[in-house]
Scaffold this motif. Structure first.
Motif, short mmCIF file in Angstrom:
data_model
loop_
_atom_site.label_atom_id
_atom_site.label_comp_id
_atom_site.label_asym_id
_atom_site.label_seq_id
_atom_site.Cartn_x
_atom_site.Cartn_y
_atom_site.Cartn_z
N LYS A 113 0.81 -1.23 0.00
CA LYS A 113 0.00 0.00 0.00
C LYS A 113 0.84 1.27 0.00
O LYS A 113 0.68 2.13 -0.86
CB LYS A 113 -0.99 0.01 1.16
CG LYS A 113 -2.04 -1.09 1.06
CD LYS A 113 -3.05 -1.00 2.19
CE LYS A 113 -4.09 -2.11 2.08
NZ LYS A 113 -5.09 -2.06 3.17
N THR A 114 1.77 1.44 0.97
CA THR A 114 2.57 2.68 1.01
C THR A 114 3.79 2.57 0.10
O THR A 114 4.31 3.59 -0.35
CB THR A 114 3.07 2.99 2.42
OG1 THR A 114 4.08 2.04 2.79
CG2 THR A 114 1.94 2.96 3.43
N LYS A 116 6.74 1.85 0.91
CA LYS A 116 7.93 2.41 1.55
C LYS A 116 8.98 1.32 1.76
O LYS A 116 8.67 0.14 1.90
CB LYS A 116 7.56 3.06 2.88
CG LYS A 116 6.76 4.34 2.70
CD LYS A 116 6.51 5.04 4.02
CE LYS A 116 5.76 6.36 3.78
NZ LYS A 116 5.52 7.08 5.04
#
Length: 336
Positions: A113-114, A116
């Motif tokens: 989702k992110t 990162k």
């Protein structure tokens, strides 16, 4: 001798903890599974992850994180990407009132989702007052080979050169050699993205393709990894080093790689759900494929192999058709 806590008693966490323990360090291996902790302490084995391997008798496992990290100098996190934040939050609480630690991770993936990197997640969840430096350990290394003392070379990347050298010294021995690097971004991107190419490599072998095809896939795959890494500020030289081409070679050519085995089973016609159930362990390359595809779109980076693997994994495209489409793409320059 260093006091070191290793978080995560999977195959890689256990193998790294064993290296550190055999080097004479005071090593505490944390697991959330009490049954696993008891096995490691009583039998000096971790059969589910490393069959027939005998662990150093001075390696001690703990189920309580606060006890595991008490007065340690280095904390090494080796948990799956999806568990990084939860474990980091526990670590942050456990480090309260402790000395600052060198915080290292050896996880190869991007957050769902992110998208990162793992170091970014750790920096967000662990208060800066609790650690003196952040580092990442990566390179061509299968736990199954490390535990057997096969010759292994890896990289420890950190902006803090002194911290990197401390970790380098803790790990290094006649079988396990560690180099330092200051490119955290490139080291993490190389370690995460090569899992995508390894899925493709396993599929090629399963479909009966030969060495030419495998070499082509890994070479052009490395070009994609480099392009995306550069878009985020990585040093291009990192991708021709241990955490780049080195990690890609070992992951893209070995049955020890979960990602390679996942690709092989996909090439046999199994569904992704069937592959994940059969594997019984996290296949980091699956979620990383989705992350890389969307990051590439966001940064306008061309990644045709990644896109093809995404179509197979998430859009149920036939693998042979995906390969044909790649081969029939418009001709371009190799250095574009």
């Amino acid at each position: 001798m260093k006091k070191i806590a290793v978080l995560g008693a999977g195959s890689w966490g256990t193998a790294l903890a064993n290296v550190l323990a055999e080097n004479g360090n005071d090593v505490r291996l944390w697991s959330h599974k009490m049954e696993q902790v008891n096995e490691i302490n009583e039998k000096h084995t971790n059969e589910h992850y490393l069959k027939a391997a005998h662990l150093a008798t001075n390696l001690v496992a703990y189920a309580d994180m606060a006890t595991a990290v008490h007065e340690v100098e280095i904390v090494l996190s080796v948990v799956p990407t999806k568990a990084v934040r939860d474990v980091a939050k526990q670590l942050n609480d456990a480090l309260a009132n402790e000395n600052k630690v060198i915080l290292v991770h050896a996880t190869k993936g991007l957050e769902p989702k992110t998208y990162k990197r793992v170091s970014e997640m750790l920096a967000e969840e662990v208060a800066q007052i609790n650690y003196s430096a952040l580092a990442v350990l990566s390179g061509p290394s299968h736990a199954e080979d490390v535990i057997k003392h096969d010759l292994t070379l890896v990289t420890i990347a950190s902006k803090d050169v002194t911290a990197a050298k401390i970790v380098q010294q803790a790990f290094s021995n006649k079988n396990f050699r560690v180099y330092t690097n200051d490119d955290i971004i490139g080291t993490e991107m190389g370690g995460a993205l090569k899992n995508i190419i390894a899925i493709g490599a396993g599929a090629l072998v399963s479909l009966g393709y030969g060495d030419n095809a495998k070499a082509a896939l890994m070479t052009r795959g490395l070009a994609e990894i480099s392009r995306l890494g550069l878009a985020f500020g990585a040093n291009p030289l990192t991708f021709i080093g241990l955490s780049g081409v080195g990690d890609l070679i070992v992951t893209g050519t070995s049955k020890n790689s979960r990602n390679w085995r996942a690709g092989y089973q996909l090439g046999q016609g199994k569904t992704l759900a069937e592959v994940e159930k059969d594997m019984g362990m996290v296949i980091e390359g699956v979620s990383t494929t989705k992350a890389a595809k969307e990051l590439a779109q966001e940064r306008h980076v061309d990644m045709p192999i990644t896109n093809a693997i995404y179509q197979v994994l998430y859009e149920h495209k036939d693998i042979k058709n995906a390969i044909e489409n790649l081969m029939e793409r418009e001709s371009t320059s190799e250095i574009d």
